[in-house]
Design a protein around this motif. Structure first.
Motif, PDB file in Angstrom:
ATOM      1  N   HIS A 156      39.166  59.670 -44.806  1.00  0.00           N
ATOM      2  CA  HIS A 156      37.751  59.677 -45.812  1.00  0.00           C
ATOM      3  C   HIS A 156      37.461  58.200 -45.952  1.00  0.00           C
ATOM      4  O   HIS A 156      38.365  57.205 -46.414  1.00  0.00           O
ATOM      5  N   PRO A 157      36.004  57.991 -45.810  1.00  0.00           N
ATOM      6  CA  PRO A 157      35.694  56.482 -46.093  1.00  0.00           C
ATOM      7  C   PRO A 157      35.702  56.035 -47.458  1.00  0.00           C
ATOM      8  O   PRO A 157      35.282  54.472 -47.307  1.00  0.00           O
ATOM      9  N   GLN A 158      35.827  56.924 -48.419  1.00  0.00           N
ATOM     10  CA  GLN A 158      35.810  56.297 -49.784  1.00  0.00           C
ATOM     11  C   GLN A 158      37.074  56.632 -50.561  1.00  0.00           C
ATOM     12  O   GLN A 158      37.391  55.852 -51.438  1.00  0.00           O
ATOM     13  N   THR A 159      37.638  57.683 -50.292  1.00  0.00           N
ATOM     14  CA  THR A 159      38.953  57.964 -50.885  1.00  0.00           C
ATOM     15  C   THR A 159      39.981  58.319 -50.056  1.00  0.00           C
ATOM     16  O   THR A 159      40.663  59.428 -50.565  1.00  0.00           O
ATOM     17  N   SER A 160      40.491  57.559 -49.234  1.00  0.00           N
ATOM     18  CA  SER A 160      41.537  57.691 -48.414  1.00  0.00           C
ATOM     19  C   SER A 160      42.922  57.382 -49.316  1.00  0.00           C
ATOM     20  O   SER A 160      42.965  57.012 -50.213  1.00  0.00           O
ATOM     21  N   PHE A 161      43.951  57.856 -48.490  1.00  0.00           N
ATOM     22  CA  PHE A 161      45.275  57.716 -49.023  1.00  0.00           C
ATOM     23  C   PHE A 161      46.234  57.163 -47.613  1.00  0.00           C
ATOM     24  O   PHE A 161      45.714  57.625 -46.646  1.00  0.00           O
ATOM     25  N   ALA A 162      47.320  56.471 -48.237  1.00  0.00           N
ATOM     26  CA  ALA A 162      48.286  55.992 -47.245  1.00  0.00           C
ATOM     27  C   ALA A 162      49.510  56.591 -47.404  1.00  0.00           C
ATOM     28  O   ALA A 162      49.962  56.539 -48.854  1.00  0.00           O
ATOM     29  N   ALA A 163      50.372  56.754 -46.675  1.00  0.00           N
ATOM     30  CA  ALA A 163      51.841  57.181 -46.617  1.00  0.00           C
ATOM     31  C   ALA A 163      52.685  56.613 -45.775  1.00  0.00           C
ATOM     32  O   ALA A 163      52.259  56.541 -44.595  1.00  0.00           O
ATOM     33  N   VAL A 164      54.069  56.523 -46.143  1.00  0.00           N
ATOM     34  CA  VAL A 164      54.891  56.084 -45.267  1.00  0.00           C
ATOM     35  C   VAL A 164      56.099  56.939 -45.459  1.00  0.00           C
ATOM     36  O   VAL A 164      56.683  57.296 -46.556  1.00  0.00           O
ATOM     37  N   GLY A 165      56.817  57.402 -44.547  1.00  0.00           N
ATOM     38  CA  GLY A 165      57.800  58.467 -44.405  1.00  0.00           C
ATOM     39  C   GLY A 165      57.519  59.656 -43.705  1.00  0.00           C
ATOM     40  O   GLY A 165      56.564  59.786 -42.939  1.00  0.00           O
ATOM     41  N   TRP A 191      19.232  46.664 -51.457  1.00  0.00           N
ATOM     42  CA  TRP A 191      19.679  47.907 -51.164  1.00  0.00           C
ATOM     43  C   TRP A 191      19.466  48.233 -49.537  1.00  0.00           C
ATOM     44  O   TRP A 191      20.528  48.577 -48.949  1.00  0.00           O
ATOM     45  N   PRO A 192      18.381  48.321 -49.024  1.00  0.00           N
ATOM     46  CA  PRO A 192      18.060  48.572 -47.447  1.00  0.00           C
ATOM     47  C   PRO A 192      18.881  47.756 -46.837  1.00  0.00           C
ATOM     48  O   PRO A 192      19.622  48.212 -45.748  1.00  0.00           O
ATOM     49  N   GLU A 193      19.154  46.419 -46.857  1.00  0.00           N
ATOM     50  CA  GLU A 193      20.114  45.695 -45.881  1.00  0.00           C
ATOM     51  C   GLU A 193      21.568  45.871 -46.295  1.00  0.00           C
ATOM     52  O   GLU A 193      22.218  45.674 -45.345  1.00  0.00           O
ATOM     53  N   ILE A 194      21.922  46.244 -47.401  1.00  0.00           N
ATOM     54  CA  ILE A 194      23.147  46.703 -47.868  1.00  0.00           C
ATOM     55  C   ILE A 194      23.747  47.643 -47.122  1.00  0.00           C
ATOM     56  O   ILE A 194      24.734  47.876 -46.355  1.00  0.00           O
ATOM     57  N   ARG A 195      22.684  48.742 -46.890  1.00  0.00           N
ATOM     58  CA  ARG A 195      22.739  50.125 -46.123  1.00  0.00           C
ATOM     59  C   ARG A 195      22.995  49.847 -44.548  1.00  0.00           C
ATOM     60  O   ARG A 195      23.619  50.746 -43.987  1.00  0.00           O
ATOM     61  N   ALA A 196      22.306  48.693 -44.410  1.00  0.00           N
ATOM     62  CA  ALA A 196      22.142  48.499 -43.068  1.00  0.00           C
ATOM     63  C   ALA A 196      23.450  47.822 -42.261  1.00  0.00           C
ATOM     64  O   ALA A 196      23.571  47.825 -41.115  1.00  0.00           O
ATOM     65  N   SER A 197      23.986  47.096 -43.348  1.00  0.00           N
ATOM     66  CA  SER A 197      24.875  46.174 -42.793  1.00  0.00           C
ATOM     67  C   SER A 197      26.412  46.358 -43.398  1.00  0.00           C
ATOM     68  O   SER A 197      27.223  45.680 -42.914  1.00  0.00           O
ATOM     69  N   MET A 198      26.633  47.277 -44.357  1.00  0.00           N
ATOM     70  CA  MET A 198      27.709  47.715 -44.811  1.00  0.00           C
ATOM     71  C   MET A 198      28.824  47.926 -43.624  1.00  0.00           C
ATOM     72  O   MET A 198      28.594  48.767 -43.058  1.00  0.00           O
ATOM     73  N   PRO A 199      30.007  47.197 -43.330  1.00  0.00           N
ATOM     74  CA  PRO A 199      30.921  47.558 -42.402  1.00  0.00           C
ATOM     75  C   PRO A 199      31.421  49.022 -42.502  1.00  0.00           C
ATOM     76  O   PRO A 199      31.638  49.497 -43.679  1.00  0.00           O
ATOM     77  N   ALA A 200      31.519  49.680 -41.465  1.00  0.00           N
ATOM     78  CA  ALA A 200      31.983  50.978 -41.341  1.00  0.00           C
ATOM     79  C   ALA A 200      33.461  51.097 -41.846  1.00  0.00           C
ATOM     80  O   ALA A 200      34.127  50.232 -41.500  1.00  0.00           O
ATOM     81  N   TYR A 201      34.068  52.204 -42.361  1.00  0.00           N
ATOM     82  CA  TYR A 201      35.236  52.184 -42.757  1.00  0.00           C
ATOM     83  C   TYR A 201      36.318  52.399 -41.295  1.00  0.00           C
ATOM     84  O   TYR A 201      35.794  53.161 -40.530  1.00  0.00           O
ATOM     85  N   GLU A 202      37.271  51.733 -41.307  1.00  0.00           N
ATOM     86  CA  GLU A 202      38.169  51.937 -40.253  1.00  0.00           C
ATOM     87  C   GLU A 202      39.568  51.748 -40.943  1.00  0.00           C
ATOM     88  O   GLU A 202      39.950  50.805 -41.528  1.00  0.00           O
ATOM     89  N   PRO A 203      40.268  52.880 -40.632  1.00  0.00           N
ATOM     90  CA  PRO A 203      41.777  53.035 -41.620  1.00  0.00           C
ATOM     91  C   PRO A 203      42.362  51.855 -41.340  1.00  0.00           C
ATOM     92  O   PRO A 203      43.338  51.569 -42.264  1.00  0.00           O
TER      93      PRO A 203
END
Length: 264
Positions: free
Chosen positions: A127-136, A89-101
């Motif tokens: 939002h880094p966990q519940t993003s939405f994408a849209a076209v239009g 767990w500690p290494e995952i928290r330290a290494s998880m790539p940051a959200y980039e849209p």
């Protein structure tokens, strides 16, 4: 062993367009899509053809929105499918790539949302966990300003879609996938919980913990069945998939009453 032949039906961009029009999808409208590509049949062109068919029906004045959630960007202590050793767990928290849209792929939403996310001109919320994408033409209005401490509430694209009189299309998807019901959870007394995720800040990548509504899909299938019985829900078929089409605002209002009574 020989590769088994496809079972069909054969679905094309053109047949999808025709089926969606028959269902009642209108040019120029704003649509929130929850989908399963495999439910449609054998789609010539796969997810690209499916998105093309949807955009053909909506036309240049319509806006297609999809959930592009990234549930994997979360605290490993919460993982259960599968869990990981606590020592990691500690290494995952330290290494998880940051959200980039523009970079982070969709996870657990299916291939159609990921295809929309990468579509020319698509915009995606922050939002880094519940993003939405849209076209239009309404893509910016729908995706801008998604607060980082408001997964699916008043400062999320769901509320923007509600204000724009969007409709929801469940295309081979069940009511367990209906994110609109979660907006109702923000409008009734709901428990809150802490969640962790990796985010990108002007100072660089960091792990953060925020408190938000503890979202819960328990009862959504029963809620959806009752809403289908009582609400203005259009039922039909698109390819081989069962399809449901309904106003997002109606679903939220019905869920607010239904969940309010049962979760009190």
């Amino acid at each position: 062993m020989p590769t088994p032949a496809p079972t069909g039906p054969l679905v094309t961009r053109g047949t999808l367009t025709a089926d969606l029009r028959t269902l009642g999808v209108r040019p120029g409208e704003t649509l929130l899509l929850h989908s399963s590509l495999s439910s449609l049949g054998w789609v010539c062109g796969g997810a690209v053809a499916a998105v093309q068919g949807l955009l053909d029906v909506l036309g240049p004045e319509g806006t297609l929105t999809v959930p592009t959630h990234t549930a994997s960007n979360s605290d490993p202590a919460e993982w259960s499918r599968p869990p990981v050793p606590e020592a990691w767990w500690p290494e995952i928290r330290a290494s998880m790539p940051a959200y980039e849209p523009a970079l982070t792929p969709t996870s657990g939403m299916g291939v159609i949302p990921e295809t929309v996310r990468r579509w020319p001109g698509a915009l995606r919320s922050a939002h880094p966990q519940t993003s939405f994408a849209a076209v239009g033409p309404l893509a910016a209005e729908i995706t801008d300003g998604h607060a980082l401490d408001c997964a699916l509430g008043e400062c999320s694209p769901l509320a923007r879609l509600e204000a724009r009189h969007a409709r929801v299309l469940l295309l081979g998807a069940t009511f367990a996938s209906c994110t609109s019901f979660h907006l109702a959870e923000y409008r009734i007394p709901s428990p809150r919980a802490e969640t962790g995720r990796a985010v990108l800040t002007p100072e660089g990548r960091r792990w953060e913990t925020v408190t938000d509504v503890d979202l819960d899909i328990a009862g959504f299938e029963e809620l959806g069945a009752d809403f289908s019985r009582d609400g203005q829900v259009v039922r039909g078929r698109v390819g081989a998939a069962d399809a449901l089409l309904f106003p997002l605002a109606d679903a939220v209002a019905y869920a607010e009453d239904w969940l309010g009574r049962r979760r009190a």
